[in-house]
Design a protein around this motif. Structure first.
Motif, mmCIF file in Angstrom:
data_model
loop_
_atom_site.group_PDB
_atom_site.id
_atom_site.type_symbol
_atom_site.label_atom_id
_atom_site.label_comp_id
_atom_site.label_asym_id
_atom_site.label_seq_id
_atom_site.Cartn_x
_atom_site.Cartn_y
_atom_site.Cartn_z
ATOM 1 N N PHE A 165 -40.540 21.354 -12.787
ATOM 2 C CA PHE A 165 -40.918 20.389 -13.829
ATOM 3 C C PHE A 165 -41.259 19.033 -13.210
ATOM 4 N N HIS A 166 -40.528 18.679 -12.154
ATOM 5 C CA HIS A 166 -40.719 17.375 -11.523
ATOM 6 C C HIS A 166 -42.068 17.288 -10.806
ATOM 7 N N MET A 167 -42.723 18.420 -10.572
ATOM 8 C CA MET A 167 -44.039 18.431 -9.933
ATOM 9 C C MET A 167 -45.143 18.005 -10.899
ATOM 10 N N THR A 168 -44.801 17.904 -12.168
ATOM 11 C CA THR A 168 -45.771 17.481 -13.178
ATOM 12 C C THR A 168 -45.041 16.560 -14.158
ATOM 13 N N SER A 169 -45.449 16.548 -15.409
ATOM 14 C CA SER A 169 -44.793 15.727 -16.435
ATOM 15 C C SER A 169 -44.795 16.492 -17.741
ATOM 16 N N MET A 170 -43.897 16.131 -18.638
ATOM 17 C CA MET A 170 -43.891 16.777 -19.947
ATOM 18 C C MET A 170 -45.169 16.469 -20.711
ATOM 19 N N GLN A 171 -45.784 15.326 -20.444
ATOM 20 C CA GLN A 171 -47.056 15.001 -21.101
ATOM 21 C C GLN A 171 -48.140 15.998 -20.681
ATOM 22 N N LYS A 185 -31.823 8.505 -20.795
ATOM 23 C CA LYS A 185 -31.344 7.884 -19.574
ATOM 24 C C LYS A 185 -30.404 8.867 -18.880
ATOM 25 N N THR A 186 -30.362 8.800 -17.569
ATOM 26 C CA THR A 186 -29.538 9.748 -16.820
ATOM 27 C C THR A 186 -28.092 9.739 -17.291
ATOM 28 N N GLU A 187 -27.570 8.559 -17.570
ATOM 29 C CA GLU A 187 -26.165 8.454 -17.971
ATOM 30 C C GLU A 187 -25.923 8.965 -19.395
ATOM 31 N N GLU A 188 -26.985 9.310 -20.121
ATOM 32 C CA GLU A 188 -26.839 9.868 -21.471
ATOM 33 C C GLU A 188 -26.803 11.391 -21.467
ATOM 34 N N VAL A 189 -26.945 12.001 -20.290
ATOM 35 C CA VAL A 189 -27.065 13.458 -20.188
ATOM 36 C C VAL A 189 -25.948 14.018 -19.320
ATOM 37 N N ALA A 190 -25.400 15.138 -19.745
ATOM 38 C CA ALA A 190 -24.430 15.872 -18.937
ATOM 39 C C ALA A 190 -24.815 17.343 -18.908
ATOM 40 N N THR A 210 -26.460 15.443 -9.308
ATOM 41 C CA THR A 210 -27.671 15.206 -8.521
ATOM 42 C C THR A 210 -28.943 15.670 -9.225
ATOM 43 N N ILE A 211 -28.810 16.450 -10.297
ATOM 44 C CA ILE A 211 -30.021 16.900 -11.016
ATOM 45 C C ILE A 211 -30.049 16.434 -12.463
ATOM 46 N N GLU A 212 -29.073 15.649 -12.883
ATOM 47 C CA GLU A 212 -29.076 15.172 -14.272
ATOM 48 C C GLU A 212 -30.237 14.226 -14.548
ATOM 49 N N ASN A 213 -30.704 13.520 -13.516
ATOM 50 C CA ASN A 213 -31.875 12.658 -13.729
ATOM 51 C C ASN A 213 -33.118 13.481 -14.029
ATOM 52 N N LEU A 214 -33.248 14.654 -13.381
ATOM 53 C CA LEU A 214 -34.390 15.536 -13.654
ATOM 54 C C LEU A 214 -34.332 16.057 -15.085
#
Length: 461
Positions: A347-353, A127-132, A115-119
């Motif tokens: 982190f989701h409250m802002t952006s890496m940029q 992509k979400t499916e590229e991360v574990a 549930t948090i891999e997309n974050l």
């Protein structure tokens, strides 16, 4: 701070100080920058230790009720305030419903990490499916190398930077021995030019071009832990692929620090911890990335039930999940998922940029003040001075500056710790100072510079 877009940190400081009618080194500049910082509210999402609670503090020298000057997010990030709430929720669920917690509640334990891999994917440019989310960093590095390091008699080398984090050295050396090769012959360690502290990108690319036919894996850090150098990951990846090498990165000091585009750059694999810039707590659960282009061709060498389809895990039907998900071995510890979730939501409250934009100015401000007060002065040869060994080009660093001192470092380190600064020391002569844009302020940097002056004076007596 839109009016400063396109300006260098030095230009920004001079423009602000001119508008305020003060010196660029004045505390008024720090206050102005903090007031106009659009990320300043994020500091409120974290718990900053009080000086009085820090073991090395000397309360005869400093006001213990103040927040400490926490500049060590490169080692351990601050605790997100929501971490305790999320942990309490899961402890309460465990207490009340026991085994049923695997499938019930706000974060069912059986798939909580999903549930948090997309974050996490957003932070590393994947992509979400590229991360574990799984294991610890070095475990993940071993699992990935078992699949991506396929040495042959002619292509058996692993290229890494000199002074890579010790754990990377150990992992690579043991992987080479495991395949029956000699690390003396198969570890290709690249050092900076004589008299230089950091690697030049052109030198890295030249080694890959020259030695590439014998290199199986190019394995660099994203950000070098000791010097703070940000490597040109896109260029290194492209050069490695041109010579037929797999390219992977240890992103422990890059994830949450700099903008990453692991997918777009075509990086083959990567791994990272989450307790530094990602603030998941000591020993927090780590991350791994495998590019989607490998999802049907690169398989894990070691299998566990958690890498298989959720519906048939108990049936041992070998329905292995594709891509990085298949590398998972065991069910993930929910008590490690909770604090990471708390941090990733910030982190989701802002952006890496936006984080990177502030970081460039914040670390540039630190650099400006260091150079102003502590550069070597030929007219005062006995005055202690500081040399920055991190690249001065902002595009070649994250938020960390590694400071090298002309005087013995341990005494300075002790003196600044007494005065409420938390940073870290690396022998023989480096302090790593890391203003993290997610929770550090410009006033933190100004206070640190003032405190460093007091520490240098005390250390010289």
């Amino acid at each position: 701070m839109e009016e400063f877009v396109g300006l260098t940190p030095r230009e920004t400081l001079k423009r602000v100080s001119a508008s305020l009618g003060c010196s660029p080194t004045s505390a008024e500049v720090a206050s102005y920058l903090d007031k106009h910082d659009k990320l300043r509210h994020l500091r409120e999402k974290f718990l900053v230790p009080r000086i009085a609670d820090l073991p090395p503090s000397d309360l005869s020298l400093v006001d213990g009720t103040k927040d400490c000057i926490y500049l060590v997010g490169n080692s351990l990030g601050l605790q997100p305030k929501m971490a305790r709430k999320y942990l309490d929720e899961e402890l309460e669920k465990w207490a009340k419903m026991g085994v049923h917690g695997h499938e019930k509640g706000l974060r069912p334990w059986a798939w909580a990490e999903n549930t948090i891999e997309n974050l996490m994917a957003n932070i590393v440019g994947a992509k979400t499916e590229e991360v574990a989310l799984m294991n610890g960093l070095t475990v993940n590095l071993h699992l990935l190398l078992l699949s991506f390091y396929k040495p042959t008699a002619t292509r058996h080398k692993i290229l890494l930077e000199d002074k890579a984090f010790p754990s990377d050295h150990y992992a690579i050396e043991s992987q080479i021995r495991l395949r029956g090769f000699d690390p003396q012959q198969s570890m290709l360690v690249q050092s900076p030019r004589p008299g230089e502290e950091t690697l030049r990108t052109e030198d890295i690319l030249e080694v890959i071009e020259k030695e590439g036919d014998s290199i199986a894996v190019v394995m660099f850090s994203g950000v070098q832990y000791y010097t703070g150098q940000l490597f040109n990951m896109a260029a290194i990846t492209e050069a490695g692929h041109r010579k037929g090498c797999y390219v992977g990165f240890d992103c422990a000091h890059a994830a949450g620090n700099v903008e990453l585009r692991l997918h777009d750059w075509g990086v083959d694999f990567a791994c990272w911890c989450s307790y530094k810039y990602l603030n998941s707590g000591a020993g927090g659960i780590a991350g791994a990335f495998v590019h989607e282009k490998h999802k049907d061709t690169i398989k894990p060498a070691l299998l566990g039930w958690w890498g298989h389809d959720l519906n048939t895990r108990f049936q041992a039907k070998s329905e292995l999940l594709s891509g990085v998900s298949g590398f998972r071995l065991s069910n993930q510890p929910i008590l490690l998922i909770c604090p990471l979730q708390a941090s990733l939501e910030v982190f989701h409250m802002t952006s890496m940029q936006a984080i990177r934009r502030k970081s460039l100015l914040l670390t540039g401000y630190l650099e400006y003040l260091i150079q102003h007060y502590y550069s070597e002065d030929p007219n005062q040869p006995h005055k202690p001075h500081v040399r920055i060994i991190t690249p001065l080009d902002p595009e070649q660093r994250g938020c960390q500056l590694s400071l090298c001192f002309s005087v013995p470092i341990r005494k300075i380190f002790e003196e600044i710790q007494k005065r409420g600064v938390t940073c870290d020391m690396r022998e023989p002569s480096v302090l790593r100072i890391t203003p993290v844009p997610l929770y550090n302020s410009f006033s933190d940097v100004h206070r640190f510079i003032e405190t460093l002056g007091l520490a240098l004076a005390a250390a010289s007596h």
